[in-house]
Design an enzyme around this catalytic site. Structure first.
Site, PDB file in Angstrom:
ATOM      1  N   ASP A 162       0.779  -1.239   0.000  1.00 38.23           N
ATOM      2  CA  ASP A 162       0.000   0.000   0.000  1.00 38.23           C
ATOM      3  C   ASP A 162       0.814   1.295   0.000  1.00 38.23           C
ATOM      4  O   ASP A 162       0.632   2.146  -0.852  1.00 38.23           O
ATOM      5  CB  ASP A 162      -0.930   0.025   1.215  1.00 38.23           C
ATOM      6  CG  ASP A 162      -1.877  -1.161   1.239  1.00 38.23           C
ATOM      7  OD1 ASP A 162      -1.736  -2.060   0.388  1.00 38.23           O
ATOM      8  OD2 ASP A 162      -2.760  -1.182   2.107  1.00 38.23           O
ATOM      9  N   GLU A 385       1.597  -9.581  11.476  1.00 41.76           N
ATOM     10  CA  GLU A 385       1.333  -9.146  10.095  1.00 41.76           C
ATOM     11  C   GLU A 385       2.654  -8.898   9.359  1.00 41.76           C
ATOM     12  O   GLU A 385       2.830  -9.305   8.215  1.00 41.76           O
ATOM     13  CB  GLU A 385       0.493  -7.858  10.134  1.00 41.76           C
ATOM     14  CG  GLU A 385       0.073  -7.341   8.767  1.00 41.76           C
ATOM     15  CD  GLU A 385      -0.765  -6.072   8.857  1.00 41.76           C
ATOM     16  OE1 GLU A 385      -0.932  -5.529   9.969  1.00 41.76           O
ATOM     17  OE2 GLU A 385      -1.258  -5.629   7.805  1.00 41.76           O
TER      18      GLU A 385
HETATM   19  C1  2M8 Z   1      -3.222  -4.192   3.639  1.00 40.23           C
HETATM   20  O1  2M8 Z   1      -4.089  -3.405   2.844  1.00 40.23           O
HETATM   21  C2  2M8 Z   1      -5.384  -2.952   3.268  1.00 40.23           C
HETATM   22  C3  2M8 Z   1      -6.065  -2.323   2.052  1.00 40.23           C
HETATM   23  O2  2M8 Z   1      -6.241  -3.298   1.079  1.00 40.23           O
HETATM   24  C4  2M8 Z   1      -5.391  -1.935   4.366  1.00 40.23           C
HETATM   25  O3  2M8 Z   1      -4.340  -1.515   4.864  1.00 40.23           O
HETATM   26  O4  2M8 Z   1      -6.490  -1.543   4.764  1.00 40.23           O
HETATM   27  C5  2M8 Z   1      -2.046  -4.666   2.740  1.00 40.23           C
HETATM   28  O5  2M8 Z   1      -0.999  -5.188   3.516  1.00 40.23           O
HETATM   29  C6  2M8 Z   1      -2.551  -5.704   1.745  1.00 40.23           C
HETATM   30  O6  2M8 Z   1      -1.473  -6.262   1.031  1.00 40.23           O
HETATM   31  C7  2M8 Z   1      -3.314  -6.827   2.442  1.00 40.23           C
HETATM   32  O7  2M8 Z   1      -3.891  -7.665   1.479  1.00 40.23           O
HETATM   33  C8  2M8 Z   1      -4.402  -6.280   3.379  1.00 40.23           C
HETATM   34  C9  2M8 Z   1      -5.022  -7.373   4.251  1.00 40.23           C
HETATM   35  O8  2M8 Z   1      -4.030  -8.125   4.913  1.00 40.23           O
HETATM   36  O9  2M8 Z   1      -3.862  -5.290   4.260  1.00 40.23           O
END
Ligand code: 2M8
Length: 418
Positions: A162, A385
């Site tokens: 992101d 994470e």
């Molecule tokens: C993160 O992204 C989301 C948006 O899609 C967020 O921060 O709200 C990123 O690390 C992405 O790669 C990942 O798929 C998602 C859920 O783990 O979180």
């Protein structure tokens, strides 16, 4: 030693079960309460280690959210949850299920092959069912996200990385002055120092508002794109996905001709991402042709995509040398390196795994080394994470599905714990 490994296996399986919402899996409770696209694909690999039928179910549910134009959304909002912003009311999309209007790296194409290889008898029916939806998603990428053969992102969230430094310049060109008031929910769960900044979020939401205004209609969105960056994550995961889809099609006698053309185009596109100045693959702004000059963990996905480039191994060795836990999301030498801030420095199990798998495919010893390193990282710092790349300190959300899956599918297999 075996007892430690068994305990870690047990914990990883427990995390997968706790995050299972009945056929689909959330990344982690609280912070991410929905089904994310590439997280789900990793979840499927994790399930394959102890419940292969459940693994296929994960993918079937993911593809049940596919739009008529072929896109498979990055989030499926199966059940409303006010704990996440932006939710379905903000996106206002028109797919078969409430969803976001953008996509994510198509690793599910390749992981389907892994599930199939592990058990062809069980995999034959799901592969026949998913092959055409998968092929249509590939066509969607080639039609709406392709620039000179490389695959672009139309929103930083599409890359999955992101707030990567890759997007800084391209994002700076957006003026989000009219974004209006909104309330972030991620900061209720994770410290602000580990998350994207407000400047980033204003632009994320501004891009969502633009998509909504244009009805998420791909041809309209393609006119005067405010953000369109060719990304090594997308390009190499799609390249690998197309190779694996061709393989699956050949196993099952399904039509693969168009996929061969796509593969050829992607191979040409990958060349346009090679930045000789950093001796690595880089992201390239499709709007002005400029490289971002960023050594990220995606810079090393070429092997995963099926390309062996000796020069790249030298750059990887330099990036790995000062850090103990694998490929950082931004090289330590980069002045923008920020060890706790999400995709601007931390190490991620999922990226270590993709880079490592690619290296292993080509028989490079760095692959096996990355596997052991990632295994030790998780064994000593848990299923976070992401992790501080200097000392492995856990960061972001805890009890994370994809970190558990990385352990079960790759890092915990053949681990040598000291
Ligand atoms: C993160 O992204 C989301 C948006 O899609 C967020 O921060 O709200 C990123 O690390 C992405 O790669 C990942 O798929 C998602 C859920 O783990 O979180």
């Amino acid at each position: 030693m075996q007892a430690i490994k068994d305990e870690l296996d047990r914990r990883a399986i427990q995390i997968m079960r706790d995050n299972d919402r009945g056929g689909y899996t959330i990344p982690t409770h609280g912070l991410y309460p929905y089904q994310w696209n590439w997280d789900s694909a990793f979840a499927a690999l994790g399930f394959a280690a102890f419940d292969p039928a459940r693994a296929w179910r994960e993918l079937e549910i993911l593809y049940s959210g596919q739009w008529l134009d072929g896109m498979v959304p990055h989030i499926l909002f199966h059940r409303p949850d006010p704990g996440y912003f932006p939710g379905p009311d903000v996106w206002q999309c028109r797919g078969p299920l409430p969803s976001s209007g953008i996509t994510q790296p198509p690793v599910s194409l390749s992981f389907a092959r892994r599930l199939y290889e592990a058990n062809p008898a069980m995999g034959a029916v799901p592969v026949r069912m998913l092959f055409d939806p998968m092929r249509r998603w590939v066509q969607w990428f080639m039609a709406w996200r392709q620039h000179e053969g490389a695959i672009c992102i139309a929103h930083p969230w599409e890359s999955g990385r992101d707030n990567a430094a890759d997007w800084d310049k391209a994002m700076a060109a957006i003026d989000p002055a009219d974004v209006g008031h909104y309330v972030r929910r991620d900061l209720d769960h994770v410290h602000a120092a580990m998350r994207p900044t407000k400047d980033d979020y204003d632009r994320y939401i501004w891009l969502v508002q633009r998509g909504r205004r244009l009805g998420w209609h791909a041809p309209s969105l393609a006119v005067d794109q405010p953000f369109f960056v060719a990304d090594p994550t997308m390009t190499f995961t799609l390249m690998r996905g197309v190779r694996d889809l061709i393989w699956l099609g050949e196993q099952q006698g399904l039509p693969t001709a168009s996929l061969w053309n796509d593969l050829q185009m992607l191979e040409q596109g990958a060349e346009t991402l090679w930045n000789p100045e950093i001796r690595a693959y880089d992201s390239r702004n499709a709007l002005d042709g400029e490289f971002s000059g960023t050594l990220s963990n995606a810079s090393f996905l070429a092997w995963y995509g099926g390309i062996d480039r000796p020069e790249l191994a030298g750059t990887l060795a330099e990036v790995l040398a000062p850090l103990p836990y694998g490929v950082p999301s931004l090289a330590l030498q980069d002045p923008r390196f920020d060890p706790k801030r999400y995709w601007r420095g931390p190490v991620w199990g999922v990226l270590n795994m993709l880079v490592g798998m690619g290296l292993e495919d080509f028989g490079h010893p760095q692959g096996q080394m990355l596997r052991q390193t990632t295994g030790r990282l998780i064994a000593s710092h848990g299923f976070a994470e992401y992790f501080d790349p200097r000392d492995g300190a856990p960061a972001g959300g805890g009890s994370f599905t994809w970190t558990a899956a990385v352990w079960l599918a790759w890092a915990g297999v053949s681990i040598e714990l000291a």
